[in-house]
Design a protein around this motif. Structure first.
Motif, PDB file in Angstrom:
ATOM      1  N   THR A  84      11.397 -18.054   4.744  1.00  0.00           N
ATOM      2  CA  THR A  84      11.520 -18.033   3.298  1.00  0.00           C
ATOM      3  C   THR A  84      11.327 -19.412   2.676  1.00  0.00           C
ATOM      4  O   THR A  84      11.025 -19.519   1.483  1.00  0.00           O
ATOM      5  N   ASN A  85      11.481 -20.446   3.494  1.00  0.00           N
ATOM      6  CA  ASN A  85      11.286 -21.801   2.983  1.00  0.00           C
ATOM      7  C   ASN A  85       9.836 -22.253   3.087  1.00  0.00           C
ATOM      8  O   ASN A  85       9.517 -23.408   2.785  1.00  0.00           O
ATOM      9  N   GLY A  86       8.946 -21.370   3.540  1.00  0.00           N
ATOM     10  CA  GLY A  86       7.534 -21.705   3.641  1.00  0.00           C
ATOM     11  C   GLY A  86       7.165 -22.491   4.876  1.00  0.00           C
ATOM     12  O   GLY A  86       5.994 -22.815   5.082  1.00  0.00           O
ATOM     13  N   GLY A 370      14.752 -24.735  13.602  1.00  0.00           N
ATOM     14  CA  GLY A 370      14.941 -26.055  13.032  1.00  0.00           C
ATOM     15  C   GLY A 370      16.282 -26.248  12.365  1.00  0.00           C
ATOM     16  O   GLY A 370      16.484 -27.175  11.590  1.00  0.00           O
ATOM     17  N   GLY A 371      17.236 -25.350  12.631  1.00  0.00           N
ATOM     18  CA  GLY A 371      18.578 -25.529  12.101  1.00  0.00           C
ATOM     19  C   GLY A 371      18.781 -24.977  10.709  1.00  0.00           C
ATOM     20  O   GLY A 371      19.829 -25.187  10.113  1.00  0.00           O
ATOM     21  N   ASN A 372      17.813 -24.278  10.136  1.00  0.00           N
ATOM     22  CA  ASN A 372      17.966 -23.710   8.805  1.00  0.00           C
ATOM     23  C   ASN A 372      18.617 -22.343   8.902  1.00  0.00           C
ATOM     24  O   ASN A 372      18.004 -21.390   9.370  1.00  0.00           O
ATOM     25  N   PRO A 373      19.863 -22.177   8.477  1.00  0.00           N
ATOM     26  CA  PRO A 373      20.552 -20.902   8.664  1.00  0.00           C
ATOM     27  C   PRO A 373      20.015 -19.775   7.794  1.00  0.00           C
ATOM     28  O   PRO A 373      20.344 -18.622   8.014  1.00  0.00           O
ATOM     29  N   ASN A 374      19.213 -20.075   6.789  1.00  0.00           N
ATOM     30  CA  ASN A 374      18.700 -19.052   5.886  1.00  0.00           C
ATOM     31  C   ASN A 374      17.195 -18.876   6.004  1.00  0.00           C
ATOM     32  O   ASN A 374      16.532 -18.440   5.077  1.00  0.00           O
ATOM     33  N   ILE A 375      16.648 -19.187   7.168  1.00  0.00           N
ATOM     34  CA  ILE A 375      15.200 -19.187   7.317  1.00  0.00           C
ATOM     35  C   ILE A 375      14.591 -17.804   7.095  1.00  0.00           C
ATOM     36  O   ILE A 375      13.458 -17.680   6.653  1.00  0.00           O
ATOM     37  N   VAL A 376      15.352 -16.750   7.368  1.00  0.00           N
ATOM     38  CA  VAL A 376      14.849 -15.402   7.108  1.00  0.00           C
ATOM     39  C   VAL A 376      15.826 -14.619   6.229  1.00  0.00           C
ATOM     40  O   VAL A 376      15.841 -13.384   6.231  1.00  0.00           O
ATOM     41  N   ASN A 377      16.672 -15.300   5.454  1.00  0.00           N
ATOM     42  CA  ASN A 377      17.598 -14.655   4.523  1.00  0.00           C
ATOM     43  C   ASN A 377      18.496 -13.628   5.227  1.00  0.00           C
ATOM     44  O   ASN A 377      18.796 -12.576   4.686  1.00  0.00           O
ATOM     45  N   GLY A 378      18.915 -13.952   6.442  1.00  0.00           N
ATOM     46  CA  GLY A 378      19.741 -13.023   7.189  1.00  0.00           C
ATOM     47  C   GLY A 378      19.027 -11.736   7.531  1.00  0.00           C
ATOM     48  O   GLY A 378      19.661 -10.737   7.885  1.00  0.00           O
ATOM     49  N   GLY A 379      17.702 -11.748   7.438  1.00  0.00           N
ATOM     50  CA  GLY A 379      16.918 -10.553   7.729  1.00  0.00           C
ATOM     51  C   GLY A 379      16.969  -9.509   6.634  1.00  0.00           C
ATOM     52  O   GLY A 379      16.486  -8.394   6.820  1.00  0.00           O
ATOM     53  N   ARG A 380      17.507  -9.846   5.467  1.00  0.00           N
ATOM     54  CA  ARG A 380      17.679  -8.877   4.381  1.00  0.00           C
ATOM     55  C   ARG A 380      16.580  -9.002   3.334  1.00  0.00           C
ATOM     56  O   ARG A 380      16.110 -10.095   3.029  1.00  0.00           O
ATOM     57  N   ASN A 415      13.791 -13.477  -4.848  1.00  0.00           N
ATOM     58  CA  ASN A 415      14.623 -14.571  -5.352  1.00  0.00           C
ATOM     59  C   ASN A 415      15.195 -15.457  -4.250  1.00  0.00           C
ATOM     60  O   ASN A 415      16.218 -16.121  -4.432  1.00  0.00           O
ATOM     61  N   VAL A 416      14.519 -15.471  -3.084  1.00  0.00           N
ATOM     62  CA  VAL A 416      14.927 -16.354  -1.997  1.00  0.00           C
ATOM     63  C   VAL A 416      13.698 -17.111  -1.517  1.00  0.00           C
ATOM     64  O   VAL A 416      12.778 -16.518  -0.950  1.00  0.00           O
ATOM     65  N   GLY A 417      13.654 -18.406  -1.770  1.00  0.00           N
ATOM     66  CA  GLY A 417      12.541 -19.231  -1.311  1.00  0.00           C
ATOM     67  C   GLY A 417      11.204 -18.713  -1.777  1.00  0.00           C
ATOM     68  O   GLY A 417      11.015 -18.396  -2.968  1.00  0.00           O
ATOM     69  N   ASP A 418      10.276 -18.600  -0.842  1.00  0.00           N
ATOM     70  CA  ASP A 418       8.936 -18.111  -1.160  1.00  0.00           C
ATOM     71  C   ASP A 418       8.892 -16.613  -1.406  1.00  0.00           C
ATOM     72  O   ASP A 418       7.867 -16.074  -1.816  1.00  0.00           O
ATOM     73  N   GLY A 419       9.982 -15.924  -1.127  1.00  0.00           N
ATOM     74  CA  GLY A 419      10.036 -14.504  -1.414  1.00  0.00           C
ATOM     75  C   GLY A 419       9.620 -13.600  -0.285  1.00  0.00           C
ATOM     76  O   GLY A 419       9.616 -12.375  -0.447  1.00  0.00           O
ATOM     77  N   ASP A 420       9.268 -14.163   0.882  1.00  0.00           N
ATOM     78  CA  ASP A 420       8.901 -13.289   1.998  1.00  0.00           C
ATOM     79  C   ASP A 420       9.041 -14.021   3.326  1.00  0.00           C
ATOM     80  O   ASP A 420       9.169 -15.245   3.386  1.00  0.00           O
TER      81      ASP A 420
END
Length: 434
Positions: A84-86, A370-380, A415-420
Protein backbone atom coordinates in the motif's frame (compact mmCIF):
# COMPACT_ATOMS: atom_id res chain seq x y z
CA UNK A 1 1.91 -29.84 31.01
CA UNK A 2 2.35 -30.78 27.33
CA UNK A 3 4.51 -33.74 28.37
CA UNK A 4 1.87 -34.96 30.81
CA UNK A 5 -0.89 -34.59 28.20
CA UNK A 6 1.17 -36.55 25.70
CA UNK A 7 1.57 -39.33 28.27
CA UNK A 8 -2.18 -39.35 28.83
CA UNK A 9 -2.91 -39.52 25.11
CA UNK A 10 -0.46 -42.39 24.67
CA UNK A 11 -2.01 -44.26 27.57
CA UNK A 12 -5.51 -43.74 26.16
CA UNK A 13 -4.56 -45.13 22.76
CA UNK A 14 -2.91 -48.11 24.42
CA UNK A 15 -6.00 -48.79 26.50
CA UNK A 16 -8.26 -48.62 23.46
CA UNK A 17 -6.01 -51.04 21.61
CA UNK A 18 -6.11 -53.51 24.51
CA UNK A 19 -9.89 -53.24 24.77
CA UNK A 20 -10.32 -53.92 21.07
CA UNK A 21 -8.67 -57.31 21.32
CA UNK A 22 -10.16 -58.35 24.65
CA UNK A 23 -11.73 -61.80 24.40
CA UNK A 24 -10.17 -62.59 21.02
CA UNK A 25 -7.08 -64.67 20.40
CA UNK A 26 -4.13 -62.93 18.80
CA UNK A 27 -4.17 -63.38 15.02
CA UNK A 28 -1.80 -65.98 13.66
CA UNK A 29 1.30 -64.55 11.98
CA UNK A 30 1.16 -64.35 8.21
CA UNK A 31 3.09 -67.08 6.43
CA UNK A 32 6.39 -66.10 4.92
CA UNK A 33 6.37 -65.30 1.22
CA UNK A 34 7.49 -68.15 -0.97
CA UNK A 35 10.30 -66.00 -2.28
CA UNK A 36 11.74 -65.95 1.21
CA UNK A 37 11.09 -62.21 1.69
CA UNK A 38 7.93 -60.71 3.20
CA UNK A 39 8.53 -57.59 1.06
CA UNK A 40 8.74 -59.41 -2.28
CA UNK A 41 5.22 -58.47 -3.34
CA UNK A 42 4.82 -55.39 -1.17
CA UNK A 43 3.20 -52.39 -2.92
CA UNK A 44 3.73 -49.22 -0.89
CA UNK A 45 0.99 -47.16 -2.55
CA UNK A 46 -1.58 -49.92 -2.15
CA UNK A 47 -0.64 -50.22 1.51
CA UNK A 48 -0.76 -46.46 2.13
CA UNK A 49 -4.15 -46.01 0.47
CA UNK A 50 -5.80 -49.06 2.05
CA UNK A 51 -6.34 -47.51 5.50
CA UNK A 52 -3.52 -49.57 7.04
CA UNK A 53 -4.44 -48.53 10.57
CA UNK A 54 -7.85 -50.23 10.41
CA UNK A 55 -8.78 -53.21 12.56
CA UNK A 56 -12.28 -54.74 12.25
CA UNK A 57 -13.55 -57.24 14.80
CA UNK A 58 -17.36 -57.26 14.36
CA UNK A 59 -17.82 -60.36 16.54
CA UNK A 60 -16.37 -58.57 19.59
CA UNK A 61 -19.26 -57.46 21.86
CA UNK A 62 -17.40 -54.41 23.19
CA UNK A 63 -15.32 -52.92 20.38
CA UNK A 64 -16.09 -53.61 16.72
CA UNK A 65 -13.48 -51.49 14.95
CA UNK A 66 -10.38 -49.40 15.44
CA UNK A 67 -8.98 -46.92 12.95
CA UNK A 68 -5.67 -45.14 13.48
CA UNK A 69 -4.93 -42.20 11.20
CA UNK A 70 -2.39 -39.47 10.63
CA UNK A 71 -1.44 -36.73 8.20
CA UNK A 72 1.54 -34.50 7.58
CA UNK A 73 1.44 -31.42 5.32
CA UNK A 74 4.37 -29.12 4.62
CA UNK A 75 4.41 -25.89 2.59
CA UNK A 76 6.97 -23.47 1.20
CA UNK A 77 6.30 -20.14 -0.46
CA UNK A 78 7.97 -17.14 -2.04
CA UNK A 79 6.05 -13.89 -2.40
CA UNK A 80 6.93 -10.77 -4.39
CA UNK A 81 4.67 -7.73 -4.47
CA UNK A 82 3.97 -4.05 -4.11
CA UNK A 83 2.35 -2.81 -0.91
CA UNK A 84 0.00 0.00 0.00
CA UNK A 85 2.99 2.29 0.40
CA UNK A 86 3.98 1.78 -3.24
CA UNK A 87 7.18 -0.04 -2.33
CA UNK A 88 8.19 -3.51 -3.43
CA UNK A 89 8.46 -6.30 -0.87
CA UNK A 90 9.41 -9.98 -0.93
CA UNK A 91 9.34 -12.80 1.61
CA UNK A 92 10.05 -16.53 1.81
CA UNK A 93 8.26 -18.97 4.09
CA UNK A 94 8.38 -22.60 5.14
CA UNK A 95 5.47 -23.97 7.08
CA UNK A 96 4.79 -27.26 8.87
CA UNK A 97 1.16 -26.85 7.88
CA UNK A 98 -0.50 -29.82 9.56
CA UNK A 99 0.61 -32.79 11.64
CA UNK A 100 -2.28 -34.74 13.12
CA UNK A 101 -2.61 -38.12 14.77
CA UNK A 102 -5.74 -39.81 15.96
CA UNK A 103 -8.24 -42.54 15.53
CA UNK A 104 -11.80 -43.71 15.59
CA UNK A 105 -13.26 -46.51 17.68
CA UNK A 106 -16.58 -48.25 17.03
CA UNK A 107 -18.04 -49.74 20.20
CA UNK A 108 -21.21 -51.32 21.61
CA UNK A 109 -22.47 -51.80 18.03
CA UNK A 110 -24.17 -48.39 17.78
CA UNK A 111 -21.54 -45.92 18.98
CA UNK A 112 -18.28 -44.46 17.72
CA UNK A 113 -15.77 -41.95 19.00
CA UNK A 114 -13.33 -39.96 16.88
CA UNK A 115 -10.39 -38.15 18.43
CA UNK A 116 -7.63 -36.36 16.50
CA UNK A 117 -4.90 -34.19 18.02
CA UNK A 118 -2.72 -31.49 16.49
CA UNK A 119 0.97 -32.25 16.88
CA UNK A 120 2.52 -29.08 15.46
CA UNK A 121 2.06 -25.34 15.80
CA UNK A 122 4.04 -23.33 13.24
CA UNK A 123 3.60 -19.59 13.64
CA UNK A 124 6.77 -18.54 11.82
CA UNK A 125 4.73 -17.03 8.99
CA UNK A 126 3.45 -14.32 11.36
CA UNK A 127 6.57 -13.83 13.48
CA UNK A 128 6.11 -16.72 15.92
CA UNK A 129 7.92 -20.01 16.43
CA UNK A 130 7.73 -23.65 15.34
CA UNK A 131 6.75 -26.19 17.99
CA UNK A 132 6.31 -29.96 17.59
CA UNK A 133 4.38 -31.88 20.20
CA UNK A 134 0.82 -32.08 21.47
CA UNK A 135 -1.06 -28.80 20.96
CA UNK A 136 -4.79 -29.46 21.25
CA UNK A 137 -7.63 -31.55 19.87
CA UNK A 138 -8.55 -31.04 16.25
CA UNK A 139 -11.69 -33.15 16.57
CA UNK A 140 -13.26 -35.02 19.48
CA UNK A 141 -16.82 -36.27 19.16
CA UNK A 142 -19.16 -39.21 19.74
CA UNK A 143 -21.55 -40.65 17.15
CA UNK A 144 -24.74 -42.62 17.72
CA UNK A 145 -26.08 -44.61 14.73
CA UNK A 146 -29.84 -44.08 14.93
CA UNK A 147 -30.71 -46.24 11.91
CA UNK A 148 -28.84 -49.25 13.26
CA UNK A 149 -30.04 -48.79 16.83
CA UNK A 150 -33.75 -48.33 16.08
CA UNK A 151 -34.06 -49.96 12.63
CA UNK A 152 -35.32 -46.69 11.18
CA UNK A 153 -36.63 -46.99 7.64
CA UNK A 154 -36.97 -44.22 5.08
CA UNK A 155 -33.38 -43.04 5.32
CA UNK A 156 -30.10 -44.67 4.39
CA UNK A 157 -28.11 -43.14 7.25
CA UNK A 158 -28.95 -41.05 10.32
CA UNK A 159 -26.51 -40.20 13.09
CA UNK A 160 -26.56 -38.04 16.19
CA UNK A 161 -23.18 -36.53 17.12
CA UNK A 162 -21.78 -34.50 20.00
CA UNK A 163 -18.39 -32.97 20.66
CA UNK A 164 -15.77 -30.88 18.94
CA UNK A 165 -16.01 -31.24 15.17
CA UNK A 166 -14.84 -29.72 11.91
CA UNK A 167 -17.03 -26.79 10.91
CA UNK A 168 -17.98 -26.41 7.26
CA UNK A 169 -18.18 -23.22 5.24
CA UNK A 170 -18.75 -24.16 1.64
CA UNK A 171 -17.39 -26.65 -0.86
CA UNK A 172 -13.67 -26.19 -0.14
CA UNK A 173 -14.21 -26.51 3.61
CA UNK A 174 -16.28 -29.67 3.06
CA UNK A 175 -13.27 -31.07 1.22
CA UNK A 176 -10.61 -32.60 3.45
CA UNK A 177 -7.25 -30.84 3.40
CA UNK A 178 -5.87 -34.19 2.22
CA UNK A 179 -7.87 -33.92 -1.00
CA UNK A 180 -7.56 -30.20 -1.83
CA UNK A 181 -6.34 -29.58 -5.37
CA UNK A 182 -4.90 -26.15 -4.47
CA UNK A 183 -2.13 -25.63 -1.92
CA UNK A 184 -4.45 -23.46 0.19
CA UNK A 185 -8.19 -22.86 0.29
CA UNK A 186 -9.46 -19.62 -1.22
CA UNK A 187 -9.77 -16.52 0.96
CA UNK A 188 -13.58 -16.62 0.67
CA UNK A 189 -13.73 -20.20 1.86
CA UNK A 190 -11.41 -19.44 4.77
CA UNK A 191 -13.50 -16.39 5.72
CA UNK A 192 -16.50 -18.64 6.31
CA UNK A 193 -14.61 -21.68 7.57
CA UNK A 194 -11.98 -19.95 9.75
CA UNK A 195 -10.68 -23.41 10.75
CA UNK A 196 -13.34 -23.34 13.47
CA UNK A 197 -13.71 -26.39 15.69
CA UNK A 198 -16.80 -25.61 17.76
CA UNK A 199 -18.34 -27.85 20.39
CA UNK A 200 -21.88 -28.78 19.50
CA UNK A 201 -24.53 -31.30 18.58
CA UNK A 202 -25.18 -32.14 14.95
CA UNK A 203 -27.28 -34.58 12.97
CA UNK A 204 -26.23 -36.12 9.66
CA UNK A 205 -28.65 -37.84 7.30
CA UNK A 206 -28.54 -39.50 3.87
CA UNK A 207 -31.41 -40.56 1.65
CA UNK A 208 -30.50 -41.72 -1.83
CA UNK A 209 -28.63 -38.93 -3.57
CA UNK A 210 -29.43 -36.33 -0.90
CA UNK A 211 -27.38 -35.81 2.27
CA UNK A 212 -27.57 -33.15 4.93
CA UNK A 213 -26.21 -31.81 8.22
CA UNK A 214 -27.89 -29.67 10.85
CA UNK A 215 -25.94 -28.47 13.85
CA UNK A 216 -26.14 -26.21 16.90
CA UNK A 217 -22.78 -25.23 18.40
CA UNK A 218 -21.34 -23.07 21.13
CA UNK A 219 -19.35 -19.94 20.27
CA UNK A 220 -17.32 -20.43 23.46
CA UNK A 221 -13.63 -20.37 22.55
CA UNK A 222 -12.61 -22.25 25.68
CA UNK A 223 -13.32 -22.37 29.40
CA UNK A 224 -11.72 -23.92 32.42
CA UNK A 225 -13.56 -25.89 35.13
CA UNK A 226 -14.65 -22.64 36.76
CA UNK A 227 -16.20 -21.34 33.54
CA UNK A 228 -13.46 -18.78 32.95
CA UNK A 229 -12.51 -18.17 29.32
CA UNK A 230 -9.05 -19.45 28.45
CA UNK A 231 -9.05 -18.85 24.68
CA UNK A 232 -7.77 -22.38 24.02
CA UNK A 233 -10.04 -25.39 23.54
CA UNK A 234 -8.03 -28.52 24.27
CA UNK A 235 -11.01 -30.85 24.32
CA UNK A 236 -14.60 -29.64 24.38
CA UNK A 237 -15.61 -26.02 24.76
CA UNK A 238 -18.25 -24.80 27.19
CA UNK A 239 -21.68 -23.25 26.59
CA UNK A 240 -21.10 -19.94 28.35
CA UNK A 241 -21.53 -17.59 25.39
CA UNK A 242 -23.58 -17.52 22.18
CA UNK A 243 -24.56 -20.26 19.75
CA UNK A 244 -24.09 -20.91 16.05
CA UNK A 245 -26.37 -22.78 13.64
CA UNK A 246 -25.36 -24.50 10.43
CA UNK A 247 -27.37 -26.30 7.78
CA UNK A 248 -25.88 -28.14 4.81
CA UNK A 249 -27.53 -29.98 1.92
CA UNK A 250 -25.69 -31.83 -0.88
CA UNK A 251 -27.55 -33.34 -3.83
CA UNK A 252 -25.85 -35.64 -6.34
CA UNK A 253 -27.99 -35.28 -9.46
CA UNK A 254 -25.79 -37.82 -11.27
CA UNK A 255 -22.45 -39.46 -10.61
CA UNK A 256 -20.83 -36.46 -12.36
CA UNK A 257 -23.02 -33.56 -11.21
CA UNK A 258 -23.45 -32.39 -7.63
CA UNK A 259 -24.98 -29.33 -5.94
CA UNK A 260 -24.42 -28.01 -2.44
CA UNK A 261 -25.97 -25.37 -0.17
CA UNK A 262 -24.97 -24.15 3.26
CA UNK A 263 -26.32 -21.58 5.70
CA UNK A 264 -24.49 -20.42 8.82
CA UNK A 265 -25.83 -18.10 11.52
CA UNK A 266 -23.89 -16.74 14.50
CA UNK A 267 -25.85 -15.05 17.30
CA UNK A 268 -22.87 -13.95 19.45
CA UNK A 269 -22.76 -10.20 20.17
CA UNK A 270 -19.06 -10.02 20.82
CA UNK A 271 -18.79 -6.27 21.25
CA UNK A 272 -21.68 -5.46 23.60
CA UNK A 273 -21.99 -8.62 25.68
CA UNK A 274 -18.34 -9.66 25.86
CA UNK A 275 -19.24 -12.98 24.25
CA UNK A 276 -16.75 -15.29 22.60
CA UNK A 277 -17.32 -15.68 18.87
CA UNK A 278 -15.49 -18.29 16.83
CA UNK A 279 -16.63 -16.49 13.67
CA UNK A 280 -16.22 -12.81 12.78
CA UNK A 281 -19.47 -12.50 10.81
CA UNK A 282 -23.20 -12.68 11.55
CA UNK A 283 -24.41 -15.01 8.81
CA UNK A 284 -23.33 -16.45 5.48
CA UNK A 285 -24.64 -18.76 2.79
CA UNK A 286 -23.08 -20.58 -0.16
CA UNK A 287 -24.39 -22.32 -3.28
CA UNK A 288 -22.08 -24.62 -5.21
CA UNK A 289 -22.04 -26.90 -8.22
CA UNK A 290 -19.51 -29.53 -9.33
CA UNK A 291 -19.36 -31.16 -12.73
CA UNK A 292 -16.91 -33.80 -13.94
CA UNK A 293 -16.53 -34.65 -17.61
CA UNK A 294 -13.94 -36.79 -19.33
CA UNK A 295 -10.48 -36.02 -17.96
CA UNK A 296 -11.56 -32.75 -16.39
CA UNK A 297 -14.17 -30.92 -14.42
CA UNK A 298 -15.14 -27.63 -12.84
CA UNK A 299 -16.64 -26.33 -9.62
CA UNK A 300 -18.42 -23.01 -9.11
CA UNK A 301 -19.46 -21.53 -5.77
CA UNK A 302 -21.18 -18.29 -4.85
CA UNK A 303 -20.97 -16.61 -1.43
CA UNK A 304 -23.13 -14.03 0.36
CA UNK A 305 -22.94 -12.91 3.96
CA UNK A 306 -23.15 -10.17 6.58
CA UNK A 307 -20.17 -9.17 8.72
CA UNK A 308 -22.53 -7.87 11.39
CA UNK A 309 -23.33 -4.44 12.72
CA UNK A 310 -22.26 -2.34 15.67
CA UNK A 311 -23.18 -5.10 18.12
CA UNK A 312 -20.52 -7.36 16.60
CA UNK A 313 -17.91 -5.18 14.90
CA UNK A 314 -16.38 -2.30 16.83
CA UNK A 315 -14.73 -1.02 13.64
CA UNK A 316 -17.42 0.39 11.30
CA UNK A 317 -15.19 -0.29 8.28
CA UNK A 318 -15.52 -4.04 8.89
CA UNK A 319 -19.32 -4.19 8.99
CA UNK A 320 -21.86 -4.71 6.25
CA UNK A 321 -22.40 -7.30 3.56
CA UNK A 322 -19.82 -9.29 1.62
CA UNK A 323 -20.10 -11.50 -1.45
CA UNK A 324 -18.02 -13.36 -4.00
CA UNK A 325 -17.53 -16.29 -6.34
CA UNK A 326 -14.93 -19.02 -6.83
CA UNK A 327 -14.51 -20.86 -10.14
CA UNK A 328 -12.12 -23.82 -10.26
CA UNK A 329 -11.60 -25.92 -13.43
CA UNK A 330 -9.14 -28.82 -13.51
CA UNK A 331 -7.78 -31.27 -16.06
CA UNK A 332 -5.93 -34.59 -15.78
CA UNK A 333 -2.87 -34.34 -18.03
CA UNK A 334 -2.00 -37.89 -17.02
CA UNK A 335 -5.07 -39.60 -15.52
CA UNK A 336 -4.80 -40.14 -11.75
CA UNK A 337 -1.18 -38.94 -11.82
CA UNK A 338 -0.63 -35.37 -13.10
CA UNK A 339 -3.35 -32.76 -12.70
CA UNK A 340 -3.59 -29.11 -13.76
CA UNK A 341 -5.87 -26.73 -11.88
CA UNK A 342 -6.91 -23.07 -12.13
CA UNK A 343 -8.79 -21.17 -9.44
CA UNK A 344 -10.31 -17.71 -9.94
CA UNK A 345 -11.79 -15.88 -6.97
CA UNK A 346 -13.48 -12.51 -6.63
CA UNK A 347 -14.67 -11.10 -3.30
CA UNK A 348 -16.35 -7.77 -2.60
CA UNK A 349 -17.61 -5.96 0.48
CA UNK A 350 -19.89 -3.07 1.36
CA UNK A 351 -17.34 -1.42 3.64
CA UNK A 352 -13.67 -0.53 3.16
CA UNK A 353 -12.37 -3.47 5.23
CA UNK A 354 -15.15 -6.00 4.75
CA UNK A 355 -13.03 -8.78 3.23
CA UNK A 356 -9.53 -10.08 3.91
CA UNK A 357 -6.75 -12.08 2.30
CA UNK A 358 -5.64 -15.43 3.73
CA UNK A 359 -3.50 -15.30 6.88
CA UNK A 360 -0.76 -16.94 4.81
CA UNK A 361 1.25 -15.49 2.88
CA UNK A 362 0.46 -12.04 1.48
CA UNK A 363 -1.07 -10.94 4.76
CA UNK A 364 1.88 -12.32 6.70
CA UNK A 365 4.11 -9.66 5.17
CA UNK A 366 2.75 -7.39 7.91
CA UNK A 367 5.53 -8.96 9.97
CA UNK A 368 8.21 -8.43 7.34
CA UNK A 369 8.44 -6.30 4.24
CA UNK A 370 11.13 -4.02 5.54
CA UNK A 371 9.51 -3.60 8.95
CA UNK A 372 6.38 -1.78 7.76
CA UNK A 373 3.49 -3.23 9.80
CA UNK A 374 0.84 -1.82 7.43
CA UNK A 375 2.38 -2.87 4.14
CA UNK A 376 -0.79 -4.71 3.12
CA UNK A 377 -3.30 -3.00 5.47
CA UNK A 378 -3.65 -6.17 7.51
CA UNK A 379 -4.87 -7.88 4.35
CA UNK A 380 -8.17 -5.97 4.53
CA UNK A 381 -10.00 -4.20 1.73
CA UNK A 382 -13.29 -3.96 -0.12
CA UNK A 383 -12.31 -5.97 -3.22
CA UNK A 384 -10.02 -8.96 -3.61
CA UNK A 385 -9.16 -10.87 -6.78
CA UNK A 386 -6.94 -13.95 -6.89
CA UNK A 387 -5.90 -16.15 -9.81
CA UNK A 388 -4.19 -19.45 -9.06
CA UNK A 389 -2.63 -21.92 -11.49
CA UNK A 390 -1.03 -25.14 -10.34
CA UNK A 391 0.08 -28.70 -10.96
CA UNK A 392 -0.48 -31.70 -8.70
CA UNK A 393 1.69 -34.80 -8.97
CA UNK A 394 0.09 -37.77 -7.24
CA UNK A 395 2.67 -40.38 -6.25
CA UNK A 396 0.12 -42.51 -4.37
CA UNK A 397 -3.11 -40.71 -5.11
CA UNK A 398 -4.02 -38.10 -2.50
CA UNK A 399 -2.22 -40.23 0.09
CA UNK A 400 1.16 -38.96 -1.15
CA UNK A 401 1.39 -36.02 -3.51
CA UNK A 402 3.30 -32.86 -4.39
CA UNK A 403 1.68 -29.55 -5.33
CA UNK A 404 3.12 -26.52 -7.10
CA UNK A 405 1.19 -23.34 -7.75
CA UNK A 406 1.40 -19.61 -8.43
CA UNK A 407 -1.21 -17.16 -7.18
CA UNK A 408 -1.70 -13.56 -8.33
CA UNK A 409 -3.47 -11.36 -5.78
CA UNK A 410 -4.95 -7.89 -6.17
CA UNK A 411 -6.44 -6.21 -3.08
CA UNK A 412 -8.25 -2.86 -3.16
CA UNK A 413 -7.60 -0.91 0.05
CA UNK A 414 -9.57 2.37 -0.03
CA UNK A 415 -8.03 5.37 1.74
CA UNK A 416 -4.84 3.49 2.62
CA UNK A 417 -1.64 4.51 0.84
CA UNK A 418 -1.80 3.87 -2.88
CA UNK A 419 -5.13 2.13 -2.45
CA UNK A 420 -4.11 -1.37 -3.50
CA UNK A 421 -1.80 -4.33 -3.00
CA UNK A 422 -0.47 -6.55 -5.80
CA UNK A 423 1.48 -9.73 -5.20
CA UNK A 424 2.59 -12.96 -6.84
CA UNK A 425 3.03 -15.97 -4.54
CA UNK A 426 4.80 -19.17 -5.56
CA UNK A 427 3.60 -22.09 -3.44
CA UNK A 428 4.83 -25.63 -2.91
CA UNK A 429 3.01 -28.29 -0.93
CA UNK A 430 3.80 -31.81 0.25
CA UNK A 431 0.86 -33.93 1.43
CA UNK A 432 0.73 -37.40 2.91
CA UNK A 433 -1.76 -39.24 5.09
CA UNK A 434 -2.88 -42.72 6.06
Amino acid sequence: MKYQTTQATTALLGALSSLAFAGDPAPAPAPAAESGSMFADFNFCEWLSSKPGTVKIPENPWVQSLVFEGRYHWNAAYIDGEGTNGRDFSETYTDARRFRLGGKIGFLNYFAYKGVVNMVDDQRFNGGELHYGYEDFDESYFTFDLVKAFSISGVDALTLNYGRFKWHGGLEARTSSNALITVERSALSNKLYQSARPTGVFVTATKGRLSGIFGVSSTDEGTDDAGVDTGNVEGWGGWNDGVMFNTELVYSATDDLRFGWEFIYNNADERFHDEDSLLDYRWATTLSGEYAIGNGGVSVEGFLGDNGGADMQSNAKRRGNFWGVVVMPYYWIVPAKLQAVVQLMYAGAEEDQGIRTNSRYVRATNYGGGGNPNIVNGGRGDELFTAYAGLNYLVCGDNLKFQLGAELSHLETPNVGDGDVDALTWQFGFRTFF
